[in-house]
Design a protein around this motif. Structure first.
Motif, PDB file in Angstrom:
ATOM      1  N   PHE A  60      63.336  20.006  33.445  1.00 50.37           N
ATOM      2  CA  PHE A  60      63.373  21.464  33.589  1.00 50.37           C
ATOM      3  C   PHE A  60      62.066  22.084  33.137  1.00 50.37           C
ATOM      4  CE2 PHE A  60      64.194  25.702  31.845  1.00 50.37           C
ATOM      5  CZ  PHE A  60      64.764  26.331  32.929  1.00 50.37           C
ATOM      6  N   ASP A  61      61.546  21.650  31.994  1.00 56.02           N
ATOM      7  CA  ASP A  61      60.275  22.167  31.497  1.00 56.02           C
ATOM      8  C   ASP A  61      59.181  22.012  32.540  1.00 56.02           C
ATOM      9  OD1 ASP A  61      61.247  22.848  28.971  1.00 56.02           O
ATOM     10  OD2 ASP A  61      59.480  22.030  27.972  1.00 56.02           O
ATOM     11  N   ALA A  62      59.064  20.805  33.087  1.00 56.09           N
ATOM     12  CA  ALA A  62      58.001  20.521  34.048  1.00 56.09           C
ATOM     13  C   ALA A  62      58.157  21.376  35.305  1.00 56.09           C
ATOM     14  CB  ALA A  62      58.008  19.035  34.408  1.00 56.09           C
ATOM     15  N   GLU A  63      59.383  21.513  35.784  1.00 56.90           N
ATOM     16  CA  GLU A  63      59.631  22.279  37.007  1.00 56.90           C
ATOM     17  C   GLU A  63      59.300  23.755  36.822  1.00 56.90           C
ATOM     18  OE1 GLU A  63      63.318  19.379  38.416  1.00 56.90           O
ATOM     19  OE2 GLU A  63      63.695  21.191  37.254  1.00 56.90           O
ATOM     20  N   VAL A  64      59.680  24.315  35.686  1.00 57.54           N
ATOM     21  CA  VAL A  64      59.450  25.736  35.444  1.00 57.54           C
ATOM     22  C   VAL A  64      57.961  26.013  35.261  1.00 57.54           C
ATOM     23  CG1 VAL A  64      59.847  27.607  33.789  1.00 57.54           C
ATOM     24  CG2 VAL A  64      61.750  26.196  34.562  1.00 57.54           C
ATOM     25  N   ARG A  65      57.267  25.144  34.532  1.00 60.89           N
ATOM     26  CA  ARG A  65      55.821  25.329  34.358  1.00 60.89           C
ATOM     27  C   ARG A  65      55.087  25.244  35.695  1.00 60.89           C
ATOM     28  NH1 ARG A  65      54.644  25.678  29.091  1.00 60.89           N
ATOM     29  NH2 ARG A  65      56.002  24.612  27.584  1.00 60.89           N
ATOM     30  N   GLU A  66      55.566  24.399  36.580  1.00 57.17           N
ATOM     31  CA  GLU A  66      54.940  24.266  37.895  1.00 57.17           C
ATOM     32  C   GLU A  66      55.049  25.566  38.685  1.00 57.17           C
ATOM     33  OE1 GLU A  66      55.287  21.331  41.770  1.00 57.17           O
ATOM     34  OE2 GLU A  66      55.855  20.572  39.793  1.00 57.17           O
ATOM     35  N   LEU A  67      56.068  26.365  38.402  1.00 62.58           N
ATOM     36  CA  LEU A  67      56.236  27.661  39.057  1.00 62.58           C
ATOM     37  C   LEU A  67      55.407  28.754  38.383  1.00 62.58           C
ATOM     38  CD1 LEU A  67      60.115  27.639  39.633  1.00 62.58           C
ATOM     39  CD2 LEU A  67      58.331  27.248  41.341  1.00 62.58           C
TER      40      LEU A  67
END
Length: 254
Positions: free
Chosen positions: A98-105
């Motif tokens: 989740f952390d990685a996905e949100v930062r990518e946005l």
């Protein structure tokens, strides 16, 4: 650029929606007040209000007392097997997928975490191979947010025989790579997982925690992670508004 007069509320909703998606009104920003939007679109305030109701029902915006109308649009995140790889979970020192996905946005991930020893629900106990009705599991409950927007409710369950006295009992988001990496460090690397995905209305409690209308639908994901020997070491339940995820799975055909 001027806007033609006599727009209907659906046309106004289309224009605001497009500007949100294009980033004119970024995620987590506050929309201009209705009188300003009414002037911009050459429409009455009542028509703008109806357009805002349409967008709120879609999950694009959310009125927040004392702050105005917040843009809650988040591009749907891909939910696939790839998100569980170690490279994805630990990308950029992330504390889980989740952390990685949100930062990518371009948004900021936030975690509200509570941890306790508890009696798991029967379906969780059965999946973990634990006796029913006993306090034999550790649960990490998490409300996950993206730049202040509630996105998911997670509960990860582990046999207490594995989790007792480990980093899994920490009550903060301090596990690089998330719980799967923590389990791997304990000698319980997962090599297989199964998921059951149900579309349903939220409970009142879930709607409050996710700050959504009870009329919206959520995805309820029941995820079981197993080691190479077939031992189930993690059950994670996820509840998220349906419009925040795109499900993609690859599977063999015989």
């Amino acid at each position: 650029m001027g806007t033609p007069n006599k727009l209907g509320f659906r046309q106004i909703a289309v224009q605001i929606r497009q500007e949100i998606v294009e980033g004119v009104y970024p995620t987590a920003s506050v929309l201009p007040p209705e009188p300003v939007l009414a002037e911009k679109y050459g429409a009455s305030r009542s028509l703008v209000n109806r357009a805002m109701q349409v967008l709120a029902a879609e999950g694009m915006i959310r009125p927040k007392q004392g702050r105005g109308t917040i843009v809650t649009y988040i591009p749907p995140m891909l939910h696939s097997a790839a998100r569980y790889s170690r490279a994805a979970r630990e990308s950029g020192q992330a504390r889980g997928a989740f952390d990685a996905e949100v930062r990518e946005l371009g948004l900021e991930p936030q975690h509200e975490i509570t941890v306790e020893r508890a009696t798991p629900p029967d379906d969780v106990a059965d999946a973990l191979g634990l006796p029913r009705g006993e306090e034999n599991a550790l649960v990490r409950r998490r409300r996950l947010l993206a730049s202040g927007i509630a996105v998911r409710l997670n509960a990860s369950w582990f046999p207490l025989s594995i989790a007792d006295g480990t980093d899994l009992e920490a009550d903060g988001p301090n596990i690089q790579g998330g719980v799967k990496s923590a389990l791997a460090e304990l000698g319980y690397a997962q090599t297989e997982a199964s998921e059951r995905i149900v579309v349903r209305p939220p409970t009142d409690e879930e709607a409050d925690a996710l700050e959504i209308s009870p009329e919206r639908t959520v995805l309820d994901i029941f995820h079981v992670g197993r080691t190479e020997s077939g031992q189930a070491v993690e059950v994670t339940t996820t509840v998220t508004p349906a419009h925040y995820l795109v499900i993609e799975h690859t599977f063999p055909l015989t």
